[in-house]
Scaffold this active site. Sequence first.
Site, PDB file in Angstrom:
ATOM      1  N   ILE A   1      18.841  75.409 -36.601  1.00 16.72           N
ATOM      2  CA  ILE A   1      18.526  74.088 -36.980  1.00 16.72           C
ATOM      3  C   ILE A   1      19.946  73.334 -36.695  1.00 16.72           C
ATOM      4  O   ILE A   1      21.678  73.486 -37.059  1.00 16.72           O
ATOM      5  CB  ILE A   1      18.198  73.420 -38.107  1.00 16.72           C
ATOM      6  N   LEU A   2      20.047  73.159 -34.722  1.00 16.69           N
ATOM      7  CA  LEU A   2      21.350  71.963 -34.311  1.00 16.69           C
ATOM      8  C   LEU A   2      21.815  70.992 -35.234  1.00 16.69           C
ATOM      9  O   LEU A   2      20.583  70.621 -35.549  1.00 16.69           O
ATOM     10  CB  LEU A   2      21.317  71.999 -33.125  1.00 16.69           C
TER      11      LEU A   2
ATOM     12  N   MET B   1      16.005  80.243 -33.909  1.00 19.31           N
ATOM     13  CA  MET B   1      15.930  80.686 -35.563  1.00 19.31           C
ATOM     14  C   MET B   1      16.830  79.735 -35.758  1.00 19.31           C
ATOM     15  O   MET B   1      17.190  79.425 -37.278  1.00 19.31           O
ATOM     16  CB  MET B   1      16.048  81.103 -35.868  1.00 19.31           C
TER      17      MET B   1
ATOM     18  N   HIS C   1       7.091  74.207 -30.937  1.00 14.22           N
ATOM     19  CA  HIS C   1       6.362  74.261 -32.224  1.00 14.22           C
ATOM     20  C   HIS C   1       4.576  74.353 -32.274  1.00 14.22           C
ATOM     21  O   HIS C   1       4.384  73.628 -31.710  1.00 14.22           O
ATOM     22  CB  HIS C   1       6.938  73.172 -32.944  1.00 14.22           C
TER      23      HIS C   1
ATOM     24  N   ASP D   1      10.835  69.332 -36.101  1.00 21.28           N
ATOM     25  CA  ASP D   1       9.764  69.413 -35.624  1.00 21.28           C
ATOM     26  C   ASP D   1       9.515  67.306 -35.900  1.00 21.28           C
ATOM     27  O   ASP D   1       8.313  67.477 -35.933  1.00 21.28           O
ATOM     28  CB  ASP D   1       9.186  70.062 -36.744  1.00 21.28           C
TER      29      ASP D   1
HETATM   30  C1  GRF Z   1       6.255  80.639 -30.213  1.00 21.82           C
HETATM   31  O1  GRF Z   1       6.133  80.925 -31.582  1.00 21.82           O
HETATM   32  C2  GRF Z   1       7.584  78.985 -31.024  1.00 21.82           C
HETATM   33  O2  GRF Z   1       6.369  78.132 -30.924  1.00 21.82           O
HETATM   34  C3  GRF Z   1       8.007  79.515 -32.353  1.00 21.82           C
HETATM   35  O3  GRF Z   1       8.487  80.505 -32.064  1.00 21.82           O
HETATM   36  C4  GRF Z   1       7.691  81.482 -31.257  1.00 21.82           C
HETATM   37  C5  GRF Z   1       8.546  81.641 -30.371  1.00 21.82           C
HETATM   38  O4  GRF Z   1       7.912  82.731 -29.050  1.00 21.82           O
HETATM   39  N1  GRF Z   1       9.196  78.331 -32.035  1.00 21.82           N
HETATM   40  P1  GRF Z   1       8.368  83.347 -28.276  1.00 21.82           P
HETATM   41  O5  GRF Z   1       9.868  84.206 -28.435  1.00 21.82           O
HETATM   42  O6  GRF Z   1       8.615  81.951 -26.948  1.00 21.82           O
HETATM   43  O7  GRF Z   1       7.611  84.694 -27.856  1.00 21.82           O
END
Ligand code: GRF
Length: 192
Positions: free
Chosen positions: A97-98, A95, A114, A150
């Site tokens: 952003i790099l 979560m 994504h 993204d």
């Molecule tokens: C996934 O839906 C992915 O697409 C998004 O974050 C969620 C991560 O799920 N970037 P998890 O931690 O792998 O269960």
Amino acid sequence: MNQSLGNKKISTAVFISGKGSNLKSLINFSKKKNSPILIDLIISNTKKAKGLKYSNQYKIKKKILNFKNHESAEKKILKILFKKKINFICLAGFMKILSKSFIKKFKGKILNIHPSLLPKYKGLNTHVRVIKNKEKFSGCTVHLVTSTLDSGKIIMQEKVKISAKDSAFSLKKKILKKERKIYPAAIRKILN
Ligand code: GRF
């Protein structure tokens, strides 16, 4: 990024912030004999990430970095990555952003997953927005990470049909199931 692998698997780090269901599927994938990657490191920005449990379970080293100071967190990560000779990065529900400069150091070697059919629904809360807009389809996308959120080259996508009964929650579950399938497939596609 086609490259000749010989027998050597590419040393890979997975970055997470949450449950880690994609991490788990990537670990299982990496254990396959013919997988191009070996997961050597799990990075998280929070100790609350449930997926960190896979570190103990699968004996993979983990590092938790405090991103209050983003620059210093990235510096520390880079140090660890270079020390462990990590050559490939999979973002899986990470979560943060790099930065541009971080991404530049791993150009073409960072993938993200994504939960939408990019370029539609970039950013957060995709499922809520998709349901609200009464879309007929959604899905997931594995893409290369560039400095625009993204927006990097799409490696693989999978579509899911949305039914009238679907909520953001049920859609998330449906899509996660597909995510766990396409992330390994996308890795194979670019690394084999
Ligand atoms: C996934 O839906 C992915 O697409 C998004 O974050 C969620 C991560 O799920 N970037 P998890 O931690 O792998 O269960």
